[in-house]
Enzyme design. Structure first.
Site, PDB file in Angstrom:
ATOM      1  CB  THR A 120      -0.894  -0.004   1.263  1.00 12.11           C
ATOM      2  OG1 THR A 120      -1.484   1.270   1.424  1.00 12.11           O
ATOM      3  CG2 THR A 120      -0.092  -0.320   2.522  1.00 12.11           C
ATOM      4  CG  ASP A 121      -1.157   4.951  -1.004  1.00 10.50           C
ATOM      5  OD1 ASP A 121      -1.690   4.335  -0.064  1.00 10.50           O
ATOM      6  OD2 ASP A 121      -1.767   5.798  -1.700  1.00 10.50           O
ATOM      7  CD  GLU A 122      -3.253   3.419   4.616  1.00  9.59           C
ATOM      8  OE1 GLU A 122      -2.945   3.140   5.783  1.00  9.59           O
ATOM      9  OE2 GLU A 122      -4.413   3.429   4.201  1.00  9.59           O
ATOM     10  CE1 TYR A 147      -3.353  -2.766   5.797  1.00 13.88           C
ATOM     11  CE2 TYR A 147      -3.318  -0.396   5.371  1.00 13.88           C
ATOM     12  CZ  TYR A 147      -3.316  -1.705   4.901  1.00 13.88           C
ATOM     13  OH  TYR A 147      -3.265  -1.949   3.552  1.00 13.88           O
ATOM     14  CE  LYS A 151       0.050  -4.655   3.016  1.00 12.18           C
ATOM     15  NZ  LYS A 151      -0.313  -5.998   2.484  1.00 12.18           N
TER      16      LYS A 151
HETATM   17  P1  NAD Z   1      -9.757  -7.278   2.357  1.00 10.14           P
HETATM   18  O1  NAD Z   1      -9.763  -7.031   3.837  1.00 10.14           O
HETATM   19  O2  NAD Z   1     -10.973  -6.978   1.568  1.00 10.14           O
HETATM   20  O3  NAD Z   1      -9.394  -8.806   2.078  1.00 10.14           O
HETATM   21  C1  NAD Z   1      -8.398  -9.485   2.778  1.00 10.14           C
HETATM   22  C2  NAD Z   1      -8.572 -10.984   2.507  1.00 10.14           C
HETATM   23  O4  NAD Z   1      -7.494 -11.683   3.172  1.00 10.14           O
HETATM   24  C3  NAD Z   1      -9.874 -11.564   3.054  1.00 10.14           C
HETATM   25  O5  NAD Z   1     -10.465 -12.405   2.088  1.00 10.14           O
HETATM   26  C4  NAD Z   1      -9.441 -12.359   4.270  1.00 10.14           C
HETATM   27  O6  NAD Z   1     -10.289 -13.478   4.553  1.00 10.14           O
HETATM   28  C5  NAD Z   1      -8.051 -12.800   3.860  1.00 10.14           C
HETATM   29  N1  NAD Z   1      -7.180 -13.085   5.023  1.00 10.14           N
HETATM   30  C6  NAD Z   1      -6.991 -12.294   6.121  1.00 10.14           C
HETATM   31  N2  NAD Z   1      -6.155 -12.908   6.968  1.00 10.14           N
HETATM   32  C7  NAD Z   1      -5.780 -14.077   6.391  1.00 10.14           C
HETATM   33  C8  NAD Z   1      -4.908 -15.121   6.774  1.00 10.14           C
HETATM   34  N3  NAD Z   1      -4.250 -15.098   7.937  1.00 10.14           N
HETATM   35  N4  NAD Z   1      -4.748 -16.176   5.937  1.00 10.14           N
HETATM   36  C9  NAD Z   1      -5.431 -16.223   4.753  1.00 10.14           C
HETATM   37  N5  NAD Z   1      -6.277 -15.261   4.352  1.00 10.14           N
HETATM   38  C10 NAD Z   1      -6.443 -14.192   5.152  1.00 10.14           C
HETATM   39  O7  NAD Z   1      -8.496  -6.490   1.823  1.00 10.14           O
HETATM   40  P2  NAD Z   1      -8.292  -5.698   0.435  1.00 10.14           P
HETATM   41  O8  NAD Z   1      -8.782  -4.332   0.592  1.00 10.14           O
HETATM   42  O9  NAD Z   1      -8.766  -6.553  -0.676  1.00 10.14           O
HETATM   43  O10 NAD Z   1      -6.698  -5.641   0.406  1.00 10.14           O
HETATM   44  C11 NAD Z   1      -5.953  -6.718  -0.162  1.00 10.14           C
HETATM   45  C12 NAD Z   1      -4.478  -6.366  -0.141  1.00 10.14           C
HETATM   46  O11 NAD Z   1      -4.267  -5.164  -0.886  1.00 10.14           O
HETATM   47  C13 NAD Z   1      -3.932  -6.096   1.261  1.00 10.14           C
HETATM   48  O12 NAD Z   1      -2.632  -6.638   1.320  1.00 10.14           O
HETATM   49  C14 NAD Z   1      -3.890  -4.583   1.362  1.00 10.14           C
HETATM   50  O13 NAD Z   1      -2.863  -4.169   2.231  1.00 10.14           O
HETATM   51  C15 NAD Z   1      -3.566  -4.217  -0.075  1.00 10.14           C
HETATM   52  N6  NAD Z   1      -4.015  -2.873  -0.520  1.00 10.14           N
HETATM   53  C16 NAD Z   1      -5.324  -2.505  -0.346  1.00 10.14           C
HETATM   54  C17 NAD Z   1      -5.750  -1.280  -0.853  1.00 10.14           C
HETATM   55  C18 NAD Z   1      -7.198  -0.837  -0.732  1.00 10.14           C
HETATM   56  O14 NAD Z   1      -7.530   0.270  -1.161  1.00 10.14           O
HETATM   57  N7  NAD Z   1      -8.107  -1.652  -0.190  1.00 10.14           N
HETATM   58  C19 NAD Z   1      -4.832  -0.436  -1.492  1.00 10.14           C
HETATM   59  C20 NAD Z   1      -3.506  -0.838  -1.627  1.00 10.14           C
HETATM   60  C21 NAD Z   1      -3.109  -2.076  -1.152  1.00 10.14           C
HETATM   61  O1  DAU Z   2      -4.130   3.896   0.501  1.00 15.74           O
HETATM   62  C1  DAU Z   2      -4.361   2.527   0.442  1.00 15.74           C
HETATM   63  C2  DAU Z   2      -5.175   2.076   1.636  1.00 15.74           C
HETATM   64  O2  DAU Z   2      -6.509   2.511   1.388  1.00 15.74           O
HETATM   65  C3  DAU Z   2      -5.135   0.570   1.860  1.00 15.74           C
HETATM   66  O3  DAU Z   2      -3.830   0.202   2.220  1.00 15.74           O
HETATM   67  C4  DAU Z   2      -6.115   0.141   2.949  1.00 15.74           C
HETATM   68  O4  DAU Z   2      -6.150  -1.266   3.037  1.00 15.74           O
HETATM   69  C5  DAU Z   2      -7.494   0.658   2.588  1.00 15.74           C
HETATM   70  O5  DAU Z   2      -8.405   0.351   3.626  1.00 15.74           O
HETATM   71  C6  DAU Z   2      -7.443   2.166   2.374  1.00 15.74           C
HETATM   72  O6  DAU Z   2      -7.139   2.851   3.611  1.00 15.74           O
HETATM   73  P1  DAU Z   2      -7.907   4.191   4.047  1.00 15.74           P
HETATM   74  O7  DAU Z   2      -7.788   4.296   5.501  1.00 15.74           O
HETATM   75  O8  DAU Z   2      -7.495   5.328   3.197  1.00 15.74           O
HETATM   76  O9  DAU Z   2      -9.412   3.757   3.575  1.00 15.74           O
HETATM   77  P2  DAU Z   2     -10.842   3.906   4.258  1.00 15.74           P
HETATM   78  O10 DAU Z   2     -11.831   3.419   3.256  1.00 15.74           O
HETATM   79  O11 DAU Z   2     -10.887   3.340   5.616  1.00 15.74           O
HETATM   80  O12 DAU Z   2     -10.993   5.494   4.387  1.00 15.74           O
HETATM   81  C7  DAU Z   2     -10.812   6.364   3.274  1.00 15.74           C
HETATM   82  C8  DAU Z   2     -10.893   7.794   3.787  1.00 15.74           C
HETATM   83  O13 DAU Z   2     -12.245   8.078   4.212  1.00 15.74           O
HETATM   84  C9  DAU Z   2     -10.031   8.084   5.003  1.00 15.74           C
HETATM   85  O14 DAU Z   2      -9.549   9.408   4.906  1.00 15.74           O
HETATM   86  C10 DAU Z   2     -10.992   7.955   6.186  1.00 15.74           C
HETATM   87  C11 DAU Z   2     -12.292   8.444   5.600  1.00 15.74           C
HETATM   88  N1  DAU Z   2     -13.539   7.859   6.127  1.00 15.74           N
HETATM   89  C12 DAU Z   2     -13.641   6.501   6.248  1.00 15.74           C
HETATM   90  C13 DAU Z   2     -14.806   5.909   6.672  1.00 15.74           C
HETATM   91  C14 DAU Z   2     -14.922   4.403   6.824  1.00 15.74           C
HETATM   92  C15 DAU Z   2     -14.633   8.679   6.418  1.00 15.74           C
HETATM   93  O15 DAU Z   2     -14.556   9.921   6.298  1.00 15.74           O
HETATM   94  N2  DAU Z   2     -15.792   8.102   6.837  1.00 15.74           N
HETATM   95  C16 DAU Z   2     -15.932   6.751   6.979  1.00 15.74           C
HETATM   96  O16 DAU Z   2     -17.028   6.291   7.353  1.00 15.74           O
END
Ligand code: NAD
Ligand code: DAU
Length: 331
Positions: A120-122, A147, A151
């Protein structure tokens, strides 16, 4: 290619599995623990002859060893992924994101298998709103939350296993994804499903925080390109120039759903809330020739809203418990 996808029942993993099975001839095995975030319904309708599902934990070294022995490449999505949950209870983040990644790396080392780590970019921390710079592959790590720090730790493990043990790994760090199959705890689906349920969207703090949105399908195409053409040991940033502040996104969701743009509530801010993320994906575009397909956020958001409207059966079972958790935190 026989590909093992960890976390393939989650949001981005399931989008990737659909993408790979429709765009290539590869076969896919998903390894997923099915935590609260995993959903088998996200993997319905896939071709049976090229798809296998295994329920299990990436920390289970014996299971991982057996799976690595019969695949050509691993794409590692599995993680605890939600910042708010990591503030409430960091422990599962350490177990899955750190120990889980370590377990996979040890198996990759033993089997000499190609490994791609999804991050992630975080890991880079946050930027000021007026900072002209964006994150690049050279930005120093500076994570803020439990989190993002786990990562960051997992990325560093991958780099160490490449250098010390010759593991054939690449890493990608992507910005915020949106699209179908995203859990209702996350910002965009939470607000869409609130409005669909007649509830008001909830904005943390002032809503000035900026996220750099990319459609999950564009993330998938970038990962495939890195698997095919990426240089071992290298990191690639994935982003689609999609910066928007949260207030604008909430207003867009309300407007697209036919509601007044100001029909939302301000709620408690997230502790340590990162202000702004922004990705410079020049390297991926120039060296590997990748480009995003979804360059119109409003159109992508409208399609996502339609998906949630049409798939209430998919998200409804999670909605009440998710909102109860938020309510307990004043969010
Ligand atoms: P998500 O929470 O929707 O899905 C995570 C999945 O991993 C789930 O299906 C869960 O059951 C599985 N899991 C969790 N723990 C496990 C374990 N111990 N063994 C096997 N499976 C397990 O997450 P997401 O948003 O799809 O993110 C997926 C990946 O992408 C993560 O590595 C996250 O850091 C990365 N990422 C997410 C975003 C975003 O915007 N959501 C952006 C950049 C990177
Ligand atoms: O940047 C990549 C990341 O993006 C991933 O690594 C994470 O897995 C993914 O969850 C996401 O993280 P954020 O914390 O940015 O996403 P989230 O959807 O939780 O929140 C997005 C933005 O919206 C953040 O600034 C918090 C805000 N927010 C979130 C929720 C749930 C609100 O204002 N209201 C809300 O109800």
């Amino acid at each position: 290619m026989k590909m093992l996808v960890t976390g393939g029942a989650g949001f981005i993993g399931s989008n990737f599995v659909h993408h790979v099975l429709s765009e290539t001839d590869h076969s896919v095995t998903v390894l997923d623990k099915l935590t609260y975030a995993g959903n088998l319904a996200s993997l319905e309708g896939l071709p049976k002859d090229r798809f296998e599902f295994v329920q299990g934990d990436i920390c289970d070294a014996e299971l991982v060893d057996e799976l690595f022995s019969r695949h050509d490449a691993v794409v590692h999505y599995a993680a605890e992924s939600h910042n708010d949950n990591s503030l409430d209870d960091p422990r599962p983040f350490l177990d899955t994101n750190i120990i889980g990644t370590y377990t996979l790396l040890e198996a990759a080392r033993k089997h000499g298998i190609r490994f791609h780590h999804i991050s992630t970019d975080e890991v880079y921390g946050d930027l000021e709103l007026d900072d002209p710079e964006r994150f690049t592959e050279h930005t120093p790590y500076n994570p803020s939350s439990p989190y993002s720090s786990t990562k960051a730790g997992s990325d560093l493990l991958v780099r160490a296993w490449v250098r010390s043990f010759g593991v054939k790994a690449t890493i990608s760090n992507c910005s915020n994804n949106y699209g179908p199959y995203q859990h209702v705890e996350k910002f965009i689906p939470r607000q869409i499903t609130n409005v669909l349920r007649g509830e008001r969207p909830k904005l943390y703090g002032t809503g000035e925080n900026v996220r750099d949105w990319i459609h999950a399908d564009d993330h998938s195409s970038a990962v495939l390109v890195i698997l095919e053409k990426g240089e071992i040991g290298e990191t690639y940033l994935i982003g689609a120039d999609g910066e928007k502040n949260n207030k604008d996104v909430v207003e867009l969701i309300l407007t697209q759903l036919g509601q007044p743009a100001d029909a939302y509530d301000h709620v408690n801010d997230r502790p340590g809330h990162d202000l702004r993320y922004a990705i410079d994906s020049t390297r991926l575009r120039t060296e590997l020739g990748w480009a995003p397909r979804y360059d119109d956020f409003e159109a992508g958001l409208a399609a996502t809203i339609e998906w949630y409207r049409a798939n209430e059966n998919w998200w409804a079972p999670q909605k009440a418990a998710t909102e109860a958790r938020y309510k307990a935190q004043g969010q």
